[in-house]
Design a protein around this motif. Structure first.
Motif, PDB file in Angstrom:
ATOM      1  N   LEU A   1       0.810  -1.212   0.000  1.00  0.00           N
ATOM      2  CA  LEU A   1       0.000   0.000   0.000  1.00  0.00           C
ATOM      3  C   LEU A   1       0.842   1.261   0.000  1.00  0.00           C
ATOM      4  CD1 LEU A   1      -2.774   1.349   0.149  1.00  0.00           C
ATOM      5  CD2 LEU A   1      -2.669   1.121   2.657  1.00  0.00           C
ATOM      6  N   ARG A   2       1.939   1.256   0.742  1.00  0.00           N
ATOM      7  CA  ARG A   2       2.749   2.475   0.807  1.00  0.00           C
ATOM      8  C   ARG A   2       3.318   2.841  -0.560  1.00  0.00           C
ATOM      9  NH1 ARG A   2       6.159  -1.539   2.708  1.00  0.00           N
ATOM     10  NH2 ARG A   2       8.316  -1.528   1.915  1.00  0.00           N
ATOM     11  N   TYR A   3       3.641   1.839  -1.374  1.00  0.00           N
ATOM     12  CA  TYR A   3       4.136   2.102  -2.723  1.00  0.00           C
ATOM     13  C   TYR A   3       3.003   2.573  -3.628  1.00  0.00           C
ATOM     14  CZ  TYR A   3       8.774   0.085  -1.877  1.00  0.00           C
ATOM     15  OH  TYR A   3      10.048  -0.153  -1.413  1.00  0.00           O
ATOM     16  N   VAL A   4       1.831   1.976  -3.457  1.00  0.00           N
ATOM     17  CA  VAL A   4       0.673   2.403  -4.252  1.00  0.00           C
ATOM     18  C   VAL A   4       0.341   3.861  -3.959  1.00  0.00           C
ATOM     19  CG1 VAL A   4      -1.786   2.022  -4.686  1.00  0.00           C
ATOM     20  CG2 VAL A   4      -0.247   0.055  -4.394  1.00  0.00           C
ATOM     21  N   LEU A   5       0.341   4.223  -2.683  1.00  0.00           N
ATOM     22  CA  LEU A   5       0.052   5.615  -2.305  1.00  0.00           C
ATOM     23  C   LEU A   5       1.119   6.560  -2.845  1.00  0.00           C
ATOM     24  CD1 LEU A   5      -1.156   5.105   1.382  1.00  0.00           C
ATOM     25  CD2 LEU A   5      -2.560   5.576  -0.648  1.00  0.00           C
ATOM     26  N   ARG A   6       2.373   6.133  -2.797  1.00  0.00           N
ATOM     27  CA  ARG A   6       3.457   6.946  -3.377  1.00  0.00           C
ATOM     28  C   ARG A   6       3.219   7.184  -4.865  1.00  0.00           C
ATOM     29  NH1 ARG A   6       8.768   3.918  -5.001  1.00  0.00           N
ATOM     30  NH2 ARG A   6       7.188   3.244  -6.500  1.00  0.00           N
TER      31      ARG A   6
END
Length: 533
Positions: free
Chosen positions: A445-450
């Motif tokens: 998720l953190r990469y998707v949000l980035r």
């Protein structure tokens, strides 16, 4: 107990504008530079475990007085485009009274430029560094350590110290599967530095490197920095790629890949299918010239007897987009070279084409031939001030064609190929053709949000603030309808234009200034001759 040696590893900055220093694109996702310094973290892995290590990559962070004062010894190295920064670093470290060990491709090729380093490690670090360390322990260090003709057994190369990296500062992280290239291109220094017999790491060894990256929490783009990834195709198809697929399945597809390969990759459909199945999304291919006579003269024979455009489009059909390299300034090229390059760029629909002027790199067959012909410029091995690569420099020799004609052709190729309409039309073409049905990358998720934050920033910058915003929106809309599965990769190609659009203006200005100087010199020469009569 003897205190641990404190070792500072410094990666010099790429100071100049370059095709590959696309910081504007990096900033979309909060990164500071495209690629992490794989060479430096490989050197770090060769140092004793008892040493205390600190890495400073000057492309993403400052080198402070505190860093230097902390260190007992400094290690550094780089390529020719980092030459000035590395030489300045040597002087800085000497002024602070610290010893510095220098290696890397440029020091190996031009050691005389780095003679003020305390120690030189020339050749592959797996060979020279153990010798240096043995003498360090015995107190018998000498100035120069050379590998000579000896090449490293890469199956003994350690896992790079990925833990020294700050992953969020880079767009991608590199690994290396193979060194060397089986071809003999006259202008290339790879075969001089690393040989013509590709040396490959073992499959378990390579998977252990990826496992270490995964264990450290990295996800996303991994670049195989090989000189030619397909130099040993049998090893790839019989072992590494099948086992890599199994590993990726077990890890739930945490990575996707890019690499560099020769155009004959298009001849091996089995290899392309396997690369598609493990998530290769991009390759860089050296085209160099559309002219067969030039390709033969420079020993780029793998590019002859084929339709380059058809070969590139075949690669697209396996979901892999292609970046290409071209060179202007060969002895055999003619006045129509700009037409030929522009036609091939359009026919192959490659958005990103690294077009540069020929540069005779030290120790290449080209440099040796030009030396015999008495055509090398004085200081040919020096990187010109303000030039990051052959895009802003080159022609360090007496050309057969009038230099000003080469510069005009080069300026035209840059101007027309990187014009907004031409660039986005190629993105639309390749983005429509990419087969992305087998893409399996799964990001946390953190990469998707980035990436989502990066997308919104891109939409604002390109879709509102730029003069080409209309073309951007039209291209994006058509790609959404034609190939929604490939949209992520098409958007990435469009994002690169944040850099290439500005770099186009930079290069055209620089080239126009140089053309003006060449023209003024040509006009002044007859006048001076007449005045002396």
């Amino acid at each position: 107990m003897k205190p641990a040696t404190r070792c500072l590893l410094v990666y010099p900055e790429f100071r100049s504008e370059s095709f590959w220093n696309y910081r504007a694109t990096c900033s979309l996702v909060g990164a500071r530079y495209p690629a992490a310094p794989l060479g430096m973290i490989t050197v770090a892995a060769l140092l004793p475990e008892s040493w205390d290590l600190r890495l400073v990559d000057r492309n993403v962070e400052e080198l402070t007085d505190t860093d230097i004062e902390w260190a007992d010894i400094v290690f550094a190295g780089g390529m020719i485009s980092q030459q000035a920064a590395l030489i300045d670093l040597i002087e800085l470290i000497r002024e602070r009274g610290k010893p510095i060990v220098v290696g890397g491709p440029d020091a190996t090729s031009s050691p005389h430029l780095y003679h003020r380093a305390t120690y030189l490690a020339l050749g592959e670090a797996e060979i020279t560094l153990p010798r240096w360390l043995a003498d360090f322990e015995s107190g018998t260090l000498r100035h120069v350590y050379e590998a000579g003709e000896e090449l490293a057994d890469v199956t003994g190369s350690p896992i790079p110290r990925f833990d020294l990296l700050k992953f969020n500062r880079y767009l991608h992280v590199g690994v290396q599967y193979a060194r060397g290239c089986p071809f003999r291109c006259e202008f290339c220094d790879i075969i001089e530095l690393f040989g013509r017999v590709p040396r490959v790491k073992g499959t378990d060894q390579m998977l252990a490197e990826l496992d270490r990256l995964h264990g450290l929490g990295y996800r996303g783009h991994v670049d195989f920095v090989d000189d030619n990834f397909i130099g040993n195709q049998k090893a790839l198809t019989s072992s590494f790629l099948p086992d890599l697929k199994t590993w990726l399945e077990g890890k739930r597809w945490p990575f996707e890949f890019s690499t560099e390969a020769s155009i004959n990759i298009s001849d091996n459909e089995t290899l392309l299918e396997m690369m598609q199945s493990v998530g290769f999304s991009a390759i860089f291919v050296g085209i160099e010239s559309p002219d067969e006579d030039t390709l033969k003269a420079t020993q780029k024979l793998q590019n002859t007897k084929r339709s380059i455009a058809d070969s590139v489009r075949k690669i697209y059909s396996y979901g892999i987009f292609v970046n290409c390299g071209y060179i202007v300034g060969f002895d055999t090229e003619h006045d129509g070279v700009a037409d030929g390059i522009l036609h091939l760029i359009e026919a192959s629909a490659v958005p990103v084409n690294m077009v540069g002027m020929l540069f005779a790199l030290p120790n290449t067959q080209l440099q040796k031939r030009l030396a015999k012909e008495g055509r090398l410029s004085d200081g040919f091995e020096l990187a010109p001030d303000g030039a990051g690569d052959q895009g802003a420099s080159g022609l360090n020799f007496e050309t057969l064609r009038p230099r000003v004609d080469i510069l005009r052709d080069y300026r035209r190729v840059i101007d027309e190929s990187f014009a907004p309409d031409a660039y986005f039309e190629r993105v639309l073409d390749v983005g429509s053709a990419l087969d992305c049905s087998q893409k399996k990358l799964r990001l946390p998720l953190r990469y998707v949000l980035r990436d989502m934050r990066g997308l919104f920033t891109l939409l604002f910058r390109m879709g509102i603030t730029k003069s080409y915003r209309g073309r951007f929106w039209r291209t994006l809309g058509k790609l959404l309808r034609r190939n929604p599965k490939g949209l992520r990769y098409s958007i990435a190609m469009m994002a690169l234009y944040l850099h290439f659009g500005e770099f186009r203006h930079y290069l055209i200005t620089r080239l126009s200034d140089e053309i003006g100087r060449q023209e003024n010199t040509a006009v002044a020469a007859p006048r001076e001759e007449a005045a002396s009569v």
